[in-house]
Design a protein around this motif. Structure first.
Motif, PDB file in Angstrom:
ATOM      1  N   THR A  93      57.220  38.947  49.117  1.00 30.64           N
ATOM      2  CA  THR A  93      55.968  39.485  48.582  1.00 30.64           C
ATOM      3  C   THR A  93      56.177  40.067  47.191  1.00 30.64           C
ATOM      4  O   THR A  93      57.135  40.802  46.958  1.00 30.64           O
ATOM      5  CB  THR A  93      55.441  40.602  49.519  1.00 30.64           C
ATOM      6  OG1 THR A  93      55.492  40.126  50.860  1.00 30.64           O
ATOM      7  CG2 THR A  93      54.019  40.990  49.173  1.00 30.64           C
ATOM      8  N   LEU A  94      55.286  39.712  46.287  1.00 30.19           N
ATOM      9  CA  LEU A  94      55.325  40.240  44.925  1.00 30.19           C
ATOM     10  C   LEU A  94      54.075  41.093  44.704  1.00 30.19           C
ATOM     11  O   LEU A  94      52.975  40.649  44.988  1.00 30.19           O
ATOM     12  CB  LEU A  94      55.322  39.092  43.904  1.00 30.19           C
ATOM     13  CG  LEU A  94      56.548  38.171  43.906  1.00 30.19           C
ATOM     14  CD1 LEU A  94      56.294  36.947  43.031  1.00 30.19           C
ATOM     15  CD2 LEU A  94      57.784  38.933  43.419  1.00 30.19           C
ATOM     16  N   LEU A  95      54.269  42.303  44.194  1.00 27.21           N
ATOM     17  CA  LEU A  95      53.133  43.196  43.943  1.00 27.21           C
ATOM     18  C   LEU A  95      52.871  43.365  42.455  1.00 27.21           C
ATOM     19  O   LEU A  95      53.809  43.538  41.671  1.00 27.21           O
ATOM     20  CB  LEU A  95      53.415  44.579  44.551  1.00 27.21           C
ATOM     21  CG  LEU A  95      52.397  45.689  44.223  1.00 27.21           C
ATOM     22  CD1 LEU A  95      51.019  45.393  44.804  1.00 27.21           C
ATOM     23  CD2 LEU A  95      52.886  47.045  44.708  1.00 27.21           C
ATOM     24  N   CYS A  96      51.598  43.305  42.069  1.00 28.94           N
ATOM     25  CA  CYS A  96      51.185  43.636  40.711  1.00 28.94           C
ATOM     26  C   CYS A  96      50.122  44.720  40.793  1.00 28.94           C
ATOM     27  O   CYS A  96      49.285  44.689  41.693  1.00 28.94           O
ATOM     28  CB  CYS A  96      50.568  42.424  40.021  1.00 28.94           C
ATOM     29  SG  CYS A  96      51.641  40.996  40.008  1.00 28.94           S
TER      30      CYS A  96
ATOM     31  N   PHE B  79      57.009  53.348  38.991  1.00 27.77           N
ATOM     32  CA  PHE B  79      56.567  51.966  38.800  1.00 27.77           C
ATOM     33  C   PHE B  79      55.339  51.905  37.904  1.00 27.77           C
ATOM     34  O   PHE B  79      55.261  51.078  36.998  1.00 27.77           O
ATOM     35  CB  PHE B  79      56.262  51.276  40.135  1.00 27.77           C
ATOM     36  CG  PHE B  79      55.696  49.896  39.909  1.00 27.77           C
ATOM     37  CD1 PHE B  79      56.518  48.871  39.461  1.00 27.77           C
ATOM     38  CD2 PHE B  79      54.348  49.639  40.067  1.00 27.77           C
ATOM     39  CE1 PHE B  79      56.010  47.606  39.187  1.00 27.77           C
ATOM     40  CE2 PHE B  79      53.824  48.380  39.797  1.00 27.77           C
ATOM     41  CZ  PHE B  79      54.660  47.361  39.356  1.00 27.77           C
ATOM     42  N   THR B  93      54.575  42.668  34.938  1.00 26.46           N
ATOM     43  CA  THR B  93      55.587  43.264  35.806  1.00 26.46           C
ATOM     44  C   THR B  93      55.344  42.887  37.263  1.00 26.46           C
ATOM     45  O   THR B  93      54.213  42.991  37.742  1.00 26.46           O
ATOM     46  CB  THR B  93      55.549  44.806  35.670  1.00 26.46           C
ATOM     47  OG1 THR B  93      55.536  45.131  34.287  1.00 26.46           O
ATOM     48  CG2 THR B  93      56.770  45.440  36.312  1.00 26.46           C
ATOM     49  N   LEU B  94      56.384  42.470  37.930  1.00 25.52           N
ATOM     50  CA  LEU B  94      56.305  42.137  39.355  1.00 25.52           C
ATOM     51  C   LEU B  94      57.161  43.120  40.141  1.00 25.52           C
ATOM     52  O   LEU B  94      58.323  43.345  39.787  1.00 25.52           O
ATOM     53  CB  LEU B  94      56.844  40.717  39.594  1.00 25.52           C
ATOM     54  CG  LEU B  94      56.059  39.563  38.961  1.00 25.52           C
ATOM     55  CD1 LEU B  94      56.862  38.258  39.074  1.00 25.52           C
ATOM     56  CD2 LEU B  94      54.696  39.411  39.620  1.00 25.52           C
ATOM     57  N   LEU B  95      56.598  43.701  41.191  1.00 24.00           N
ATOM     58  CA  LEU B  95      57.342  44.668  41.997  1.00 24.00           C
ATOM     59  C   LEU B  95      57.683  44.102  43.365  1.00 24.00           C
ATOM     60  O   LEU B  95      56.842  43.485  44.012  1.00 24.00           O
ATOM     61  CB  LEU B  95      56.507  45.944  42.193  1.00 24.00           C
ATOM     62  CG  LEU B  95      57.069  46.997  43.166  1.00 24.00           C
ATOM     63  CD1 LEU B  95      58.384  47.576  42.667  1.00 24.00           C
ATOM     64  CD2 LEU B  95      56.062  48.122  43.394  1.00 24.00           C
ATOM     65  N   CYS B  96      58.918  44.333  43.797  1.00 23.22           N
ATOM     66  CA  CYS B  96      59.331  44.008  45.164  1.00 23.22           C
ATOM     67  C   CYS B  96      59.906  45.273  45.800  1.00 23.22           C
ATOM     68  O   CYS B  96      60.585  46.043  45.124  1.00 23.22           O
ATOM     69  CB  CYS B  96      60.437  42.952  45.168  1.00 23.22           C
ATOM     70  SG  CYS B  96      59.997  41.463  44.286  1.00 23.22           S
ATOM     71  N   TYR B 108      65.335  39.447  46.970  1.00 25.23           N
ATOM     72  CA  TYR B 108      64.283  39.652  45.971  1.00 25.23           C
ATOM     73  C   TYR B 108      64.823  39.431  44.553  1.00 25.23           C
ATOM     74  O   TYR B 108      64.106  38.930  43.683  1.00 25.23           O
ATOM     75  CB  TYR B 108      63.627  41.022  46.127  1.00 25.23           C
ATOM     76  CG  TYR B 108      62.489  40.995  47.142  1.00 25.23           C
ATOM     77  CD1 TYR B 108      61.445  40.076  47.008  1.00 25.23           C
ATOM     78  CD2 TYR B 108      62.437  41.873  48.212  1.00 25.23           C
ATOM     79  CE1 TYR B 108      60.408  40.015  47.926  1.00 25.23           C
ATOM     80  CE2 TYR B 108      61.395  41.830  49.136  1.00 25.23           C
ATOM     81  CZ  TYR B 108      60.387  40.892  48.984  1.00 25.23           C
ATOM     82  OH  TYR B 108      59.357  40.838  49.897  1.00 25.23           O
ATOM     83  N   LEU B 111      64.641  35.760  44.175  1.00 29.10           N
ATOM     84  CA  LEU B 111      63.261  35.306  43.994  1.00 29.10           C
ATOM     85  C   LEU B 111      62.788  35.569  42.567  1.00 29.10           C
ATOM     86  O   LEU B 111      62.224  34.686  41.912  1.00 29.10           O
ATOM     87  CB  LEU B 111      62.334  36.035  44.977  1.00 29.10           C
ATOM     88  CG  LEU B 111      60.830  35.743  44.785  1.00 29.10           C
ATOM     89  CD1 LEU B 111      60.501  34.304  45.182  1.00 29.10           C
ATOM     90  CD2 LEU B 111      59.970  36.720  45.582  1.00 29.10           C
TER      91      LEU B 111
END
Lengths: 319, 319
Positions: A93-96, B79, B93-96, B108, B111
């Motif tokens: 899963t990627l969060l923005c 973040f 920006t992509l957060l894992c 991650y 990925l």
């Protein structure tokens, strides 16, 4: 582009069948072959799930999530629940986060799709979602009625509003302020307010409403609240989210003024650290699970027909 | 794969120069050409920054962030500050999140690299980072001394620990419990504890230490704390993070037992809603900004030499 097992096989100097046996831990292999494959996987930053699926078809086994911000623990808990559920289904899963800016939301949608995520879970308000609705790309919304083609998973906001108001009336309030955490007339806040009003109007409560700018700083919000309650006119303040309620409580406490205060959302964090706050509790893990299940269903079957809304019951928590 | 302006040009039936002029809003263009290019950009989910840069070279203009969880507002605020800073520098920006599991962190990382992020900001503890240190790939750590080749941006944890202990001693405490939010002996917690101990030992304080499992549920943690303080032996409890301190306070309050309590982190959220908590305040926006600047510097110049540590001063906040 995701690394494929072909590339791993080439680097390790073995066949793709050998790589596949290492990944699946099946069949006889020499220690040396296993070591070489594992080294090649490390060298190439190879992710078995993603890559194995990529070789078979076009699946990236990745899902994107776009949320307005992480300021409210509701969103962090929702994301953690989504990530955890998708992880058990072998998705990454990627969060923005978009700071609630529609342009940014749209850019992040494009980025995620450029990175071949198989579907997106979002609480975007952006109009661009209406255009996307016709593409039949897998999208599930949290708490947003964008289009009948994109399902909204949500809790029963009308009923939540009514529960808050019933409790407030039962505690003897006569003059009530409904305080919204956003000046925009957006779902789900408007339904919560509608629910509250339906009860207050019937109970002949003296009612006022006010709203704070969503993106004001904490100190600006505190000043606005101070002005709103300076007259100490209200014996209850019903807020459309927990953070607004906590801020109101803090400002009122400092004035030694103690109206009834209610919040909305009931995240674990808020219930753990503010057990005194009367609030409406949304079932975050259950909503996250349904969103994941719906999205995965749609990914596997593009002709899957969503309901346009999935409503979860809420419960009022109070001392 | 990111969409290139070649593909946009092909779909719009114009030259790449025309697409470039539309993107940069320069030079004469017919209304019809502009419309066709914009339609093609929408059809292909084209993101100007990403794709324009992609055509020039291999830049994705995307950064990855890997954090253990979002339970602690410290991480959500960090973040948000990173995303906001990178956004002004035209990066997405992509957060894992990894649930603090080293295997998941490594997956991650793979990925994100498969998705061509240009660099990664992380607070992973995983050993795999030691292997990555030699790859010269742009990585910046928050609060983790993994390798001299990966810089750690952090606040001065030793000094923070000393400040907490100085304050506790100045308030007359004689018997102190140091309560850690993790049973693992990990940076930065160990430095905070070292700082506290250096002061307490000199001041001849009767000292005990205890630790909670990082991933226990809230209710399990509450029970453990209840056992730890059942004897009411301590006149102060110094915690290694704010959430542990708040939990301790809640359990102690319920016992009508009121030792001095100190936390650590001082996120905006905690300082806004728990202004009474004595805590060490880390400069989150400044640390986020430096991490972004260091990472961008390294992306542009692979021979850029990091310091191995960047320490920010902290301040104690108390009533």
């Amino acid at each position: 582009m995701a690394i494929t097992i072909k590339e791993v096989a080439a680097r390790a100097g073995v066949s793709t069948a050998t790589v596949s046996r290492v990944i699946n831990n099946k069949g006889y292999l020499s220690r040396e072959a296993v070591d070489r494959v594992k080294q090649a996987m490390r060298d190439l930053n190879y992710v078995p799930n993603t890559a194995a699926r990529s070789l078979q078809g076009k699946d990236s086994m990745t899902i994107g999530v776009v949320l307005p911000s992480l300021d409210n623990p509701l969103y962090s808990e929702l994301f953690e629940a989504i990530e955890s559920k998708l992880s058990t289904a072998h998705y990454q899963t990627l969060l923005c986060t978009s700071s609630n800016l529609p342009d940014k939301e749209e850019e992040y949608f494009s980025l995620l799709r450029a990175n071949r995520v198989e579907g997106i879970i979002t609480s975007s308000h952006g109009d661009f979602l209406k255009r996307k609705a016709n593409e039949n790309y897998p999208i599930v919304c949290f708490d947003r009625n964008i289009s009948t083609k994109i399902p909204s998973v949500q809790s029963d906001n009308l009923s939540g509003g009514r529960k808050v108001a019933d409790w407030t009336v039962s505690r003897g309030a006569k003059r009530v302020l409904i305080l919204s955490g956003s000046t925009e007339d957006l779902y789900p806040i408007d339904d919560r307010i509608k629910g509250m009003m339906s009860v207050f109007n019937r109970a002949d409560i003296e009612l006022e409403t006010a709203a704070l700018e969503f993106d004001s700083s904490t100190s600006v919000k505190a000043l606005l609240i101070q002005k709103l309650i300076a007259s100490r006119d209200y014996d209850a303040v019903c807020c459309t989210d927990d953070l607004t309620a906590l801020m109101l409580k803090r400002v009122a406490d400092a004035m030694d003024y103690h109206p009834l205060v209610t919040g909305y959302d009931g995240s674990d964090f808020i219930r753990t650290f503010f057990p005194d706050l009367t609030t409406v509790c949304q079932p975050i893990p259950q909503m996250a699970e349904l969103m994941c299940n719906l999205l995965i269903e749609k990914i596997h079957n593009r002709s899957y027909q969503f309901e346009s809304e999935y409503n979860f019951p809420v419960k009022l928590v109070h001392e």
